[in-house]
Design a protein around this motif. Structure first.
Motif, PDB file in Angstrom:
ATOM      1  N   ARG A  15       0.765  -1.047   0.279  1.00 45.37           N
ATOM      2  CA  ARG A  15      -0.124   0.069   0.150  1.00 45.37           C
ATOM      3  C   ARG A  15       0.421   1.286   0.088  1.00 45.37           C
ATOM      4  O   ARG A  15       1.278   1.258   0.353  1.00 45.37           O
ATOM      5  CB  ARG A  15      -0.764   0.202   0.989  1.00 45.37           C
ATOM      6  N   THR A  16       0.773   2.273  -0.809  1.00 45.48           N
ATOM      7  CA  THR A  16       1.202   3.282  -0.844  1.00 45.48           C
ATOM      8  C   THR A  16       0.876   3.972   0.364  1.00 45.48           C
ATOM      9  O   THR A  16      -0.125   4.084   0.355  1.00 45.48           O
ATOM     10  CB  THR A  16       1.197   4.123  -2.101  1.00 45.48           C
ATOM     11  N   PRO A  17       1.639   4.551   1.125  1.00 45.26           N
ATOM     12  CA  PRO A  17       1.893   5.574   2.379  1.00 45.26           C
ATOM     13  C   PRO A  17       1.102   6.919   1.642  1.00 45.26           C
ATOM     14  O   PRO A  17       1.004   6.910   0.565  1.00 45.26           O
ATOM     15  CB  PRO A  17       2.751   5.566   2.921  1.00 45.26           C
ATOM     16  N   PRO A  18      -0.198   7.045   2.386  1.00 48.66           N
ATOM     17  CA  PRO A  18      -0.532   8.066   2.599  1.00 48.66           C
ATOM     18  C   PRO A  18       0.236  10.005   2.325  1.00 48.66           C
ATOM     19  O   PRO A  18       1.235   9.994   3.113  1.00 48.66           O
ATOM     20  CB  PRO A  18      -1.427   8.970   3.110  1.00 48.66           C
ATOM     21  N   ALA A  19       0.243  10.947   1.139  1.00 47.58           N
ATOM     22  CA  ALA A  19       1.302  11.852   1.693  1.00 47.58           C
ATOM     23  C   ALA A  19       0.071  12.716   2.063  1.00 47.58           C
ATOM     24  O   ALA A  19      -1.478  13.133   2.232  1.00 47.58           O
ATOM     25  CB  ALA A  19       1.332  12.263   0.322  1.00 47.58           C
ATOM     26  N   HIS A  20       0.636  13.889   3.064  1.00 47.24           N
ATOM     27  CA  HIS A  20       0.005  14.759   4.067  1.00 47.24           C
ATOM     28  C   HIS A  20       0.833  16.110   3.389  1.00 47.24           C
ATOM     29  O   HIS A  20       1.802  16.153   3.231  1.00 47.24           O
ATOM     30  CB  HIS A  20       0.378  14.290   5.437  1.00 47.24           C
ATOM     31  N   LEU A  82      -6.380  15.995   8.494  1.00 44.64           N
ATOM     32  CA  LEU A  82      -5.860  14.505   9.182  1.00 44.64           C
ATOM     33  C   LEU A  82      -4.610  14.062   8.293  1.00 44.64           C
ATOM     34  O   LEU A  82      -3.544  15.134   7.779  1.00 44.64           O
ATOM     35  CB  LEU A  82      -6.617  13.917   7.575  1.00 44.64           C
ATOM     36  N   GLU A  83      -4.333  13.423   9.752  1.00 45.55           N
ATOM     37  CA  GLU A  83      -3.050  12.613   9.504  1.00 45.55           C
ATOM     38  C   GLU A  83      -3.355  11.147   8.797  1.00 45.55           C
ATOM     39  O   GLU A  83      -4.093  10.966  10.276  1.00 45.55           O
ATOM     40  CB  GLU A  83      -2.007  13.260  10.740  1.00 45.55           C
ATOM     41  N   GLN A  84      -3.281  10.682   8.535  1.00 46.46           N
ATOM     42  CA  GLN A  84      -3.401   8.948   8.544  1.00 46.46           C
ATOM     43  C   GLN A  84      -1.746   8.279   8.563  1.00 46.46           C
ATOM     44  O   GLN A  84      -0.750   8.889   7.709  1.00 46.46           O
ATOM     45  CB  GLN A  84      -3.582   9.038   7.042  1.00 46.46           C
ATOM     46  N   ARG A  85      -1.961   7.226   8.829  1.00 51.16           N
ATOM     47  CA  ARG A  85      -0.596   6.084   9.279  1.00 51.16           C
ATOM     48  C   ARG A  85      -1.464   4.697   9.140  1.00 51.16           C
ATOM     49  O   ARG A  85      -2.651   4.100   9.014  1.00 51.16           O
ATOM     50  CB  ARG A  85      -0.163   6.316  10.442  1.00 51.16           C
ATOM     51  N   ASP A  86      -0.925   3.963   8.392  1.00 52.44           N
ATOM     52  CA  ASP A  86      -1.199   2.639   8.263  1.00 52.44           C
ATOM     53  C   ASP A  86      -0.231   1.223   9.488  1.00 52.44           C
ATOM     54  O   ASP A  86       0.483   1.552   9.956  1.00 52.44           O
ATOM     55  CB  ASP A  86      -0.281   1.699   7.374  1.00 52.44           C
ATOM     56  N   ALA A  87      -1.582   0.473  10.595  1.00 51.84           N
ATOM     57  CA  ALA A  87      -0.989  -0.324  11.167  1.00 51.84           C
ATOM     58  C   ALA A  87      -1.575  -1.583  10.461  1.00 51.84           C
ATOM     59  O   ALA A  87      -3.458  -2.156  10.612  1.00 51.84           O
ATOM     60  CB  ALA A  87      -1.917   0.266  12.159  1.00 51.84           C
ATOM     61  N   ARG A  96      -5.989  16.462  12.762  1.00 47.95           N
ATOM     62  CA  ARG A  96      -4.875  17.856  13.044  1.00 47.95           C
ATOM     63  C   ARG A  96      -5.572  19.210  13.998  1.00 47.95           C
ATOM     64  O   ARG A  96      -4.749  20.126  13.286  1.00 47.95           O
ATOM     65  CB  ARG A  96      -3.870  18.319  11.793  1.00 47.95           C
ATOM     66  N   LYS A  97      -6.174  18.946  14.864  1.00 52.06           N
ATOM     67  CA  LYS A  97      -6.403  19.897  15.441  1.00 52.06           C
ATOM     68  C   LYS A  97      -6.100  21.190  15.944  1.00 52.06           C
ATOM     69  O   LYS A  97      -5.927  22.070  15.215  1.00 52.06           O
ATOM     70  CB  LYS A  97      -7.803  19.610  16.124  1.00 52.06           C
ATOM     71  N   PRO A  98      -4.565  20.791  16.494  1.00 53.49           N
ATOM     72  CA  PRO A  98      -4.075  21.857  16.683  1.00 53.49           C
ATOM     73  C   PRO A  98      -3.103  22.528  15.863  1.00 53.49           C
ATOM     74  O   PRO A  98      -3.416  23.767  15.830  1.00 53.49           O
ATOM     75  CB  PRO A  98      -2.596  21.091  17.837  1.00 53.49           C
ATOM     76  N   GLU A  99      -2.962  22.095  15.110  1.00 49.65           N
ATOM     77  CA  GLU A  99      -2.057  22.125  13.907  1.00 49.65           C
ATOM     78  C   GLU A  99      -3.122  23.262  13.087  1.00 49.65           C
ATOM     79  O   GLU A  99      -2.334  24.274  13.007  1.00 49.65           O
ATOM     80  CB  GLU A  99      -0.876  21.292  12.897  1.00 49.65           C
ATOM     81  N   PHE A 100      -3.925  22.758  12.615  1.00 49.83           N
ATOM     82  CA  PHE A 100      -4.961  23.716  11.722  1.00 49.83           C
ATOM     83  C   PHE A 100      -5.134  24.937  12.361  1.00 49.83           C
ATOM     84  O   PHE A 100      -5.896  26.028  11.849  1.00 49.83           O
ATOM     85  CB  PHE A 100      -5.772  22.618  11.566  1.00 49.83           C
ATOM     86  N   ASP A 101      -5.626  24.903  13.750  1.00 48.71           N
ATOM     87  CA  ASP A 101      -6.200  25.547  14.881  1.00 48.71           C
ATOM     88  C   ASP A 101      -5.031  27.124  14.679  1.00 48.71           C
ATOM     89  O   ASP A 101      -5.131  28.262  14.687  1.00 48.71           O
ATOM     90  CB  ASP A 101      -6.391  25.465  15.932  1.00 48.71           C
ATOM     91  N   ALA A 102      -3.861  26.766  14.301  1.00 47.51           N
ATOM     92  CA  ALA A 102      -2.709  27.339  14.852  1.00 47.51           C
ATOM     93  C   ALA A 102      -2.621  28.177  13.726  1.00 47.51           C
ATOM     94  O   ALA A 102      -2.504  29.683  13.115  1.00 47.51           O
ATOM     95  CB  ALA A 102      -1.366  27.164  14.603  1.00 47.51           C
ATOM     96  N   ARG A 103      -2.918  27.445  12.097  1.00 44.48           N
ATOM     97  CA  ARG A 103      -3.085  28.014  11.335  1.00 44.48           C
ATOM     98  C   ARG A 103      -4.405  29.213  10.403  1.00 44.48           C
ATOM     99  O   ARG A 103      -4.277  29.589  10.001  1.00 44.48           O
ATOM    100  CB  ARG A 103      -2.899  27.212  10.004  1.00 44.48           C
TER     101      ARG A 103
END
Length: 121
Positions: A15-20, A82-87, A96-103
Motif C-alpha cells: 500500500r502506498t503510504p498517504p501523503a500529507h 487529517l493525518e493517516q498511518r497504516d497499522a 490535526r486540530k492543533p496544527e490546523f487551529d494554528a493556521r
C-alpha cells in the motif's frame, strides 16, 4: 521436479503510504472547500470526538462507496486536516486540530459546532 510453494503476498506492505500536506501550506480556499462537504464534516466531527489514531477508515458510517470515502479522506489530507498511518491492514486517522487551529484560528470550531451559533441582535 519439486513443486514451488506460492509466495504469500502481504497486501498491507504494498500500500502506498498517504501523503500529507502541512497546514501551513494550505490556502484558505482549500480549507473552506474541504470543510464545505457534509460527508467530510461528518468525518471531521467524528474524528474530533475520538482519540488520536483510534478510528480506522472503515469505521465511519457515511452514505458513500469505499472509493468515494477514500477520496474524501484524500481531500482532508490535502487540506492539512487529517493525518493517516497504516497499522497492518487498517489505516488509522488523526485530526490535526492543533496544527490546523494554528493556521486557521476558530475555523474548525465553527465546523464542529463549538463556535457561537447564536444570532446577533
Amino acid at each position: 521436479m519439486a513443486a514451488q510453494t506460492p509466495r504469500r503476498q502481504d497486501t498491507a506492505s504494498h500500500r502506498t503510504p498517504p501523503a500529507h500536506t502541512a497546514p501551513d501550506d494550505v490556502a484558505l480556499e482549500t480549507a473552506l472547500l474541504a470543510l464545505a462537504d457534509p460527508v467530510r464534516q461528518t468525518l471531521v466531527r467524528e474524528l474530533a470526538d475520538a482519540g488520536d489514531w483510534e478510528r480506522a477508515c472503515g469505521t465511519f458510517d457515511v452514505p458513500v462507496t469505499k472509493a468515494t470515502l477514500s477520496r474524501h479522506f484524500a481531500v482532508l489530507r490535502e487540506a492539512g486536516l487529517l493525518e493517516q498511518r497504516d497499522a497492518g491492514p487498517r489505516r488509522l486517522n488523526r485530526l490535526r486540530k492543533p496544527e490546523f487551529d494554528a493556521r486557521f484560528p476558530g475555523l474548525l470550531d465553527l465546523v464542529l459546532g463549538q463556535g457561537s451559533s447564536a444570532p446577533r441582535p
